[in-house]
Design an enzyme around this catalytic site. Structure first.
Site, PDB file in Angstrom:
ATOM      1  N   ASP A 161       0.831  -1.204   0.000  1.00  0.00           N
ATOM      2  CA  ASP A 161       0.000   0.000   0.000  1.00  0.00           C
ATOM      3  C   ASP A 161       0.868   1.258   0.000  1.00  0.00           C
ATOM      4  O   ASP A 161       2.080   1.206   0.213  1.00  0.00           O
ATOM      5  CB  ASP A 161      -0.903   0.028   1.237  1.00  0.00           C
ATOM      6  CG  ASP A 161      -1.946  -1.080   1.228  1.00  0.00           C
ATOM      7  OD1 ASP A 161      -2.343  -1.499   0.135  1.00  0.00           O
ATOM      8  OD2 ASP A 161      -2.357  -1.511   2.325  1.00  0.00           O
TER       9      ASP A 161
ATOM     10  N   TYR B 293       5.071  -9.112   7.376  1.00  0.00           N
ATOM     11  CA  TYR B 293       5.101  -7.661   7.577  1.00  0.00           C
ATOM     12  C   TYR B 293       5.564  -7.384   9.004  1.00  0.00           C
ATOM     13  O   TYR B 293       5.284  -8.144   9.935  1.00  0.00           O
ATOM     14  CB  TYR B 293       3.701  -7.050   7.404  1.00  0.00           C
ATOM     15  CG  TYR B 293       3.298  -6.764   5.983  1.00  0.00           C
ATOM     16  CD1 TYR B 293       3.396  -5.472   5.459  1.00  0.00           C
ATOM     17  CD2 TYR B 293       2.809  -7.766   5.156  1.00  0.00           C
ATOM     18  CE1 TYR B 293       3.017  -5.200   4.155  1.00  0.00           C
ATOM     19  CE2 TYR B 293       2.432  -7.506   3.852  1.00  0.00           C
ATOM     20  CZ  TYR B 293       2.531  -6.221   3.356  1.00  0.00           C
ATOM     21  OH  TYR B 293       2.156  -5.955   2.068  1.00  0.00           O
TER      22      TYR B 293
END
Length: 235
Positions: free
Chosen positions: A56, A114
């Site tokens: 993103d 992540y």
């Protein structure tokens, strides 16, 4: 010396602060667009490169995998150097190698990881804000750890993100979901899954922080997970 088209795999790292995410979006500044510009500068004529994932806007990467075919005759070390010479300072090719025929960075990836850094402070810290989220009031580490564990396993995460494709599946398998307490009221979240939805990591962290601040009960979080109920529509 190679002769003819061959598949190449690059491992890249980037600071995503100034980019509208990884994936090419028209003329918006994205990491994919910069990479393709750099490749074209050294003679690549393909239409698109493949990547392991679509980060993103504002998200950084330490080990993004990209693959493309190229008629390159100078070896992988020279390819790495040539691409890096045409990239901006916030994107770098960490390694380059020939890929196996048929290798696909997205479909052949079994797990993705992540990390998300937060720090607790009533005032901003300019040296941290580029790579961490400042939260206040402070959080209770044990509550955050308990909240994080709720995400482990196979769940429908539609309450925490959108699928890459319209009407796509929102079920994911989370293998790791835990926090690490660092110095100076900093906390690092580790989450590993077979895939992530758009904004999923940010929403997981936001929900966990609310639990850590005693603004959201564990039972409410569990209800959101099990009932696929939108919990954080504003994030």
């Amino acid at each position: 010396v190679l002769d003819g088209m061959a598949p190449y795999k690059l491992i890249i790292s980037y600071d995503g602060s100034e980019y509208s995410g990884y994936q090419r979006q028209g003329k918006q500044k994205t990491v994919q667009l910069e990479l393709e510009h750099a490749l074209r500068a050294i003679g690549w004529t393909g239409s698109s490169i493949l990547a392991a994932g679509r980060t993103d806007a504002g998200v950084h990467a330490e080990g993004q995998v990209v693959v493309f075919t190229f008629d390159w005759k100078h070896g992988v070390n020279a390819l790495q150097a040539a691409v890096n010479a045409n990239l901006p300072d916030d994107i770098s090719v960490l390694s380059a190698e020939l890929a196996e025929d048929g290798f696909h960075p997205r479909y052949d990836a079994k797990w993705r990881t992540y990390r998300y850094l937060i720090y607790c402070s009533p005032v901003r810290n300019p040296l941290l804000d580029r790579y961490a989220w400042r939260v206040w009031p402070e959080v209770a580490f044990d509550l955050m750890q308990t909240a994080a564990l709720q995400f482990k396993g196979r769940h429908d995460f539609r309450a925490f993100g959108k699928p890459p494709r319209k009407d796509g599946r929102t079920e994911r398998i989370v293998r790791e979901s835990e926090w690490q307490a660092l110095a100076d009221q900093q906390f690092l979240y580790h989450v590993t899954a077979n895939g992530f939805l758009y904004h999923m990591v940010r929403r997981l962290v936001a929900a966990i922080v609310l639990v850590g601040q005693s603004q959201l009960a564990i039972s409410e979080l569990v209800t959101a997970i099990e009932g696929q109920k939108e919990l954080l529509p504003e994030i």
